[in-house]
Design an enzyme around this catalytic site. Structure first.
Site, PDB file in Angstrom:
ATOM      1  N   ASP A   1      -0.896  -4.230   3.711  1.00  0.00           N
ATOM      2  CA  ASP A   1       0.499  -3.812   3.891  1.00  0.00           C
ATOM      3  C   ASP A   1       0.938  -4.280   5.277  1.00  0.00           C
ATOM      4  OD1 ASP A   1       2.301  -1.486   2.223  1.00  0.00           O
ATOM      5  OD2 ASP A   1       2.994  -1.988   4.251  1.00  0.00           O
TER       6      ASP A   1
ATOM      7  N   ARG B   1      23.275  -5.071  -5.304  1.00  0.00           N
ATOM      8  CA  ARG B   1      22.203  -5.602  -6.135  1.00  0.00           C
ATOM      9  C   ARG B   1      21.719  -6.940  -5.562  1.00  0.00           C
ATOM     10  NH1 ARG B   1      22.476  -8.478 -10.691  1.00  0.00           N
ATOM     11  NH2 ARG B   1      20.883  -8.138 -12.261  1.00  0.00           N
TER      12      ARG B   1
ATOM     13  N   ILE C   1       2.664   3.303  -5.185  1.00  0.00           N
ATOM     14  CA  ILE C   1       1.887   2.757  -6.316  1.00  0.00           C
ATOM     15  C   ILE C   1       0.560   2.189  -5.803  1.00  0.00           C
ATOM     16  CG2 ILE C   1       1.843   1.070  -8.205  1.00  0.00           C
ATOM     17  CD1 ILE C   1       4.864   1.239  -8.360  1.00  0.00           C
ATOM     18  N   GLY C   2       0.603   1.504  -4.666  1.00  0.00           N
ATOM     19  CA  GLY C   2      -0.610   0.901  -4.113  1.00  0.00           C
ATOM     20  C   GLY C   2      -1.725   1.925  -3.912  1.00  0.00           C
TER      21      GLY C   2
ATOM     22  N   HIS D   1      12.625  -5.714 -18.353  1.00  0.00           N
ATOM     23  CA  HIS D   1      12.374  -4.369 -17.836  1.00  0.00           C
ATOM     24  C   HIS D   1      13.681  -3.822 -17.271  1.00  0.00           C
ATOM     25  CE1 HIS D   1      10.171  -1.033 -16.349  1.00  0.00           C
ATOM     26  NE2 HIS D   1      10.288  -1.341 -15.076  1.00  0.00           N
TER      27      HIS D   1
ATOM     28  N   GLY E   1       0.838  -1.208   0.000  1.00  0.00           N
ATOM     29  CA  GLY E   1       0.000   0.000   0.000  1.00  0.00           C
ATOM     30  C   GLY E   1       0.867   1.250   0.000  1.00  0.00           C
ATOM     31  N   GLY E   2       1.976   1.180  -0.683  1.00  0.00           N
ATOM     32  CA  GLY E   2       2.874   2.335  -0.749  1.00  0.00           C
ATOM     33  C   GLY E   2       2.418   3.326  -1.805  1.00  0.00           C
TER      34      GLY E   2
ATOM     35  N   ARG F   1       5.526   5.341 -22.281  1.00  0.00           N
ATOM     36  CA  ARG F   1       6.583   6.367 -22.260  1.00  0.00           C
ATOM     37  C   ARG F   1       7.084   6.640 -23.673  1.00  0.00           C
ATOM     38  NH1 ARG F   1       9.361   3.813 -16.801  1.00  0.00           N
ATOM     39  NH2 ARG F   1       8.572   5.398 -15.349  1.00  0.00           N
TER      40      ARG F   1
HETATM   41  N1  APR Z   1       4.514  -7.607   2.548  1.00  0.00           N
HETATM   42  C1  APR Z   1       3.683  -6.649   2.109  1.00  0.00           C
HETATM   43  N2  APR Z   1       4.057  -5.402   1.867  1.00  0.00           N
HETATM   44  C2  APR Z   1       5.329  -5.082   2.098  1.00  0.00           C
HETATM   45  C3  APR Z   1       6.267  -6.021   2.557  1.00  0.00           C
HETATM   46  C4  APR Z   1       5.799  -7.340   2.799  1.00  0.00           C
HETATM   47  N3  APR Z   1       6.622  -8.292   3.248  1.00  0.00           N
HETATM   48  N4  APR Z   1       7.455  -5.405   2.672  1.00  0.00           N
HETATM   49  C5  APR Z   1       7.281  -4.130   2.317  1.00  0.00           C
HETATM   50  N5  APR Z   1       5.994  -3.927   1.959  1.00  0.00           N
HETATM   51  C6  APR Z   1       5.340  -2.691   1.548  1.00  0.00           C
HETATM   52  C7  APR Z   1       5.933  -1.466   2.196  1.00  0.00           C
HETATM   53  O1  APR Z   1       5.465  -1.321   3.528  1.00  0.00           O
HETATM   54  C8  APR Z   1       5.461  -0.347   1.273  1.00  0.00           C
HETATM   55  O2  APR Z   1       4.262   0.237   1.734  1.00  0.00           O
HETATM   56  O3  APR Z   1       5.515  -2.460   0.163  1.00  0.00           O
HETATM   57  C9  APR Z   1       5.212  -1.072  -0.061  1.00  0.00           C
HETATM   58  C10 APR Z   1       6.083  -0.556  -1.193  1.00  0.00           C
HETATM   59  O4  APR Z   1       5.725   0.757  -1.424  1.00  0.00           O
HETATM   60  P1  APR Z   1       6.758   1.912  -1.812  1.00  0.00           P
HETATM   61  O5  APR Z   1       8.027   1.719  -1.049  1.00  0.00           O
HETATM   62  O6  APR Z   1       6.053   3.200  -1.709  1.00  0.00           O
HETATM   63  O7  APR Z   1       7.127   1.567  -3.331  1.00  0.00           O
HETATM   64  P2  APR Z   1       6.307   1.903  -4.656  1.00  0.00           P
HETATM   65  O8  APR Z   1       6.762   3.199  -5.211  1.00  0.00           O
HETATM   66  O9  APR Z   1       4.857   1.683  -4.419  1.00  0.00           O
HETATM   67  O10 APR Z   1       6.890   0.759  -5.619  1.00  0.00           O
HETATM   68  C11 APR Z   1       6.683  -0.596  -5.321  1.00  0.00           C
HETATM   69  O11 APR Z   1       7.072  -1.328  -7.573  1.00  0.00           O
HETATM   70  O12 APR Z   1       7.862  -0.212  -9.462  1.00  0.00           O
HETATM   71  C12 APR Z   1       8.177  -1.053  -8.393  1.00  0.00           C
HETATM   72  O13 APR Z   1      10.492  -0.552  -8.026  1.00  0.00           O
HETATM   73  C13 APR Z   1       9.200  -0.424  -7.495  1.00  0.00           C
HETATM   74  O14 APR Z   1       9.647  -2.477  -6.363  1.00  0.00           O
HETATM   75  C14 APR Z   1       8.987  -1.219  -6.246  1.00  0.00           C
HETATM   76  C15 APR Z   1       7.485  -1.480  -6.239  1.00  0.00           C
END
Ligand code: APR
Length: 324
Positions: free
Chosen positions: A36, A91, A16-17, A178, A13-14, A154
């Protein structure tokens, strides 16, 4: 017959979520559960989005949760769980961290949403989709990754800006893995059927200049993710990846049979055996209903093979780290 709204589970739920959930709501694609591991955050985001329902006029249920049991019965799971690479992290460290996360997510999807489709967005994309399919054991037609829709969007956007035409009239496709090795298909790029290269030559009256302009657009497409990261300073692109995944989810939920570039398991197509790579597919209610093969010339095939080799390297690394 029982009628029910589709159920969409967002795992992660970050950045993108959050956009995924809002787009699902605005388009009334179905009820949305956002999972999340961060306590209260998904609940807060879903409440925030739901409180705009009167204004935006949508009627779907939005739930935030820290309990996987709530994704029970989901029709589609869209996975963005993962960590971004932090300074000092190798990496391999990132691959290990995100592989552990995807394994955990996959096991829970298998347990609670065994009949779902899974769209993976988490990076490194090609590796994470491969691991998701392996962990869930779902049919490969139902586990696929989002990358090509965004990379192609893009590319199309840059072409539209260059030619001064509506972007919706531009058809441009990006194949391959990708990453930096992705393959924007210049020869097939067109504006309502008219080749983009032909229009560039007409615009500049010079083939060399036209090629130079196209090469620059290809390079910008390959590095587009990094361009956004550099400007944001914190985090990576999130609006466009979310929109792209929603186009895929919508194609499945509405059985649209869209032809979209998707990270799909190749089993002999394009001469590739058992690797997930970005190729055009027909996307409908059964997931990847068909892989659309197309003629590549020697140069394009060479770039595609190079890109497949990069994916193979990533999968080898996963094997070395004990995930394959
Ligand atoms: N289970 C569920 N959620 C998790 C876990 C887990 N074990 N570990 C981390 N998360 C959650 C984080 O708490 C965070 O809210 O995954 C979410 C990731 O969100 P962001 O860090 O905001 O990343 P975001 O920009 O949404 O991108 C997510 O997509 O494009 C790709 O490279 C990008 O790998 C990244 C992913």
């Amino acid at each position: 017959m029982e009628f029910k709204r589709p159920k969409i589970a967002l795992i992660g739920g970050g950045q993108i979520g959050g956009v995924l959930s809002q787009l699902c709501a605005l388009r009334e694609l179905g009820d949305v559960v956002m999972f999340d591991i961060v306590e209260d955050m998904p609940q807060g985001k879903q409440l925030d989005i739901a409180e705009a329902s009167r204004v935006d006029g949508f009627d779907v249920e939005l739930k935030g949760t820290n309990d996987y049991a709530d994704i029970e019965g989901a029709d589609i799971c869209i996975v963005t769980a993962g960590l971004p690479r932090k300074p000092g992290m190798s990496r391999d460290d990132l691959l290990t961290t995100n592989s552990n996360i995807i394994k955990d997510v996959g096991e829970n999807i298998k347990k609670y949403a065994p009949n779902s489709h899974v769209i993976v967005i988490s990076n490194p994309l090609d590796a994470m989709v491969t691991l998701m399919q392996k962990t869930t054991g779902f049919a490969p037609e139902k586990v696929y990754g989002q990358a090509g829709v965004l990379d192609s969007s893009r590319f199309a956007t840059f072409i539209a800006w260059e030619l001064g035409v509506a972007v919706k009239d531009v058809n441009a496709m990006v194949l391959g893995g990708h990453g930096d090795t992705m393959v924007p298909l210049v020869r097939y790029a067109n504006v309502n059927g008219v080749p983009v290269m032909e229009q560039l030559v007409r615009k500049y009256g010079d083939e060399a200049k036209a090629k130079e302009v196209m090469d620059a657009m290809v390079e910008r497409t390959k590095k587009a993710g990094g361009e956004v990261v550099a400007l944001l300073k914190k985090g990576s692109a999130f609006y466009s990846p979310a929109s792209s995944a929603i186009q895929m989810a919508e194609a499945v939920l509405k059985d649209e049979k869209r032809v979209l570039p998707v990270c799909a398991l190749l089993q002999g197509e394009f001469g590739v055996e058992n690797y997930y790579v970005g190729v055009p597919v027909v996307l409908g209610k059964d997931g990847i209903e068909k892989i659309v093969e197309l003629e590549l010339n020697d140069e394009e095939q060479g770039m595609f093979d190079h890109s497949v080799n990069a994916v193979k390297g990533l999968i080898e690394d996963m094997g070395r780290l004990g995930f394959m």
